[in-house]
Design a protein around this motif. Structure first.
Motif, short mmCIF file in Angstrom:
data_model
loop_
_atom_site.label_atom_id
_atom_site.label_comp_id
_atom_site.label_asym_id
_atom_site.label_seq_id
_atom_site.Cartn_x
_atom_site.Cartn_y
_atom_site.Cartn_z
N GLU A 29 -67.39 20.99 27.81
CA GLU A 29 -66.38 21.45 28.77
C GLU A 29 -65.86 22.83 28.40
OE1 GLU A 29 -62.28 19.85 30.94
OE2 GLU A 29 -63.58 18.44 29.86
N THR A 30 -65.72 23.08 27.10
CA THR A 30 -65.28 24.40 26.66
C THR A 30 -66.28 25.48 27.07
OG1 THR A 30 -64.11 23.44 24.76
CG2 THR A 30 -64.67 25.78 24.63
N TRP A 31 -67.57 25.19 26.87
CA TRP A 31 -68.61 26.17 27.23
C TRP A 31 -68.69 26.38 28.74
CZ3 TRP A 31 -71.52 29.57 24.49
CH2 TRP A 31 -71.44 29.47 23.09
N MET A 39 -65.52 30.61 20.17
CA MET A 39 -64.37 30.42 19.28
C MET A 39 -64.23 28.97 18.82
SD MET A 39 -61.59 32.84 21.25
CE MET A 39 -60.21 32.25 20.26
N LEU A 40 -64.90 28.06 19.49
CA LEU A 40 -64.84 26.65 19.11
C LEU A 40 -65.48 26.45 17.74
CD1 LEU A 40 -65.24 23.69 21.44
CD2 LEU A 40 -66.73 23.74 19.45
N SER A 41 -64.87 25.64 16.90
CA SER A 41 -65.27 25.54 15.50
C SER A 41 -66.66 24.94 15.29
CB SER A 41 -64.25 24.69 14.72
OG SER A 41 -63.00 25.35 14.67
N GLY A 42 -67.00 23.89 16.00
CA GLY A 42 -68.27 23.22 15.77
C GLY A 42 -68.16 22.14 14.71
N ILE A 97 -56.68 20.84 28.78
CA ILE A 97 -57.89 20.41 28.10
C ILE A 97 -57.59 19.96 26.67
CG2 ILE A 97 -58.61 22.71 27.29
CD1 ILE A 97 -61.48 21.92 27.85
N ILE A 98 -56.64 20.64 26.01
CA ILE A 98 -56.25 20.22 24.66
C ILE A 98 -55.72 18.79 24.69
CG2 ILE A 98 -54.60 20.60 22.78
CD1 ILE A 98 -54.67 23.62 23.53
#
Length: 213
Positions: A29-31, A39-42, A97-98
């Motif tokens: 969803e972030t992508w 910026m998402l950590s993974g 979303i958070i």
């Protein structure tokens, strides 16, 4: 600058504990919906955060710059039964979303989101932070560091993300590159700060692990 080959990155990812499936949904969803999804950590960095949190068993955790909240789930893993997790995010558009995915965390009732400028909120939300993950705007890093270090008890851990900044910390500095200049200034400041000891972890874009002494 790439520190490791794609094959090594894949090998590391394949041999690291996978994230819960709902975090895979959050990543997708972030992508799909959010600007600058990189910026998402993974899950590799997330597993490092989780391991440190479990080892530390913190009562008070702070995340400065939560983005879509992916890292929050890993950081909160080690939270004590009566502990508090606080996250600061300046972008109010990310709140839905958070909270959508935070609601799936077993620590949800202990997690608090604060929307607004970090400098203002850090002055108001003061705890003896056992574990801090600092992943906010680069130009403000040194100011945030100086606000946070006095709040940490002896043995408290502060993690600063993106501290190698795609290798730019060892390249010639462009005159208008304010972000790299800010990171270099922070790294130098931490290196001579007698209140702490530190090590740079060369995972993803670099994490500075700082321990208050």
């Amino acid at each position: 600058m790439e520190f490791l080959s794609d094959d090594i990155h894949t090998y590391i990812s394949d041999h690291t504990t996978k994230a819960p499936s709902f975090l895979d949904d959050l990543e997708r969803e972030t992508w799909l919906k959010v600007i600058m999804p990189r910026m998402l950590s993974g899950h590799v960095q997330g597993q490092i955060l989780k391991t440190l949190s479990l080892m530390k068993a913190p009562t008070y955790i702070l995340e400065v710059g939560t983005f879509t909240g992916y890292a929050s789930h890993f950081l909160a893993e080690g939270l004590t039964k009566n502990g508090e997790f606080h996250a600061i995010e300046i972008n109010e558009e990310l709140e839905p979303i958070i909270k959508k995915y935070w609601a799936l965390s077993p620590k949800y009732e202990q997690m608090q989101l604060h929307i607004g400028p970090a400098a203002e909120l850090l002055a108001r939300i003061q705890r003896p932070w056992d574990l801090v993950f600092l992943d906010a705007d680069k130009k403000g890093l040194l100011a945030y560091y100086e606000l946070l270090i006095p709040m940490l008890p002896v043995g408290g851990i502060l993690l600063v993300d993106n501290i190698l900044w795609s290798g730019k910390v060892v390249e010639e500095l462009a005159p208008n590159d304010k972000d790299t200049k800010a990171i270099l200034a922070l790294n130098k400041h931490i290196n001579i700060d007698p209140r702490v000891e530190q090590v740079i972890l060369s995972v993803r874009d670099g994490i500075m692990l700082v321990r208050k002494v």
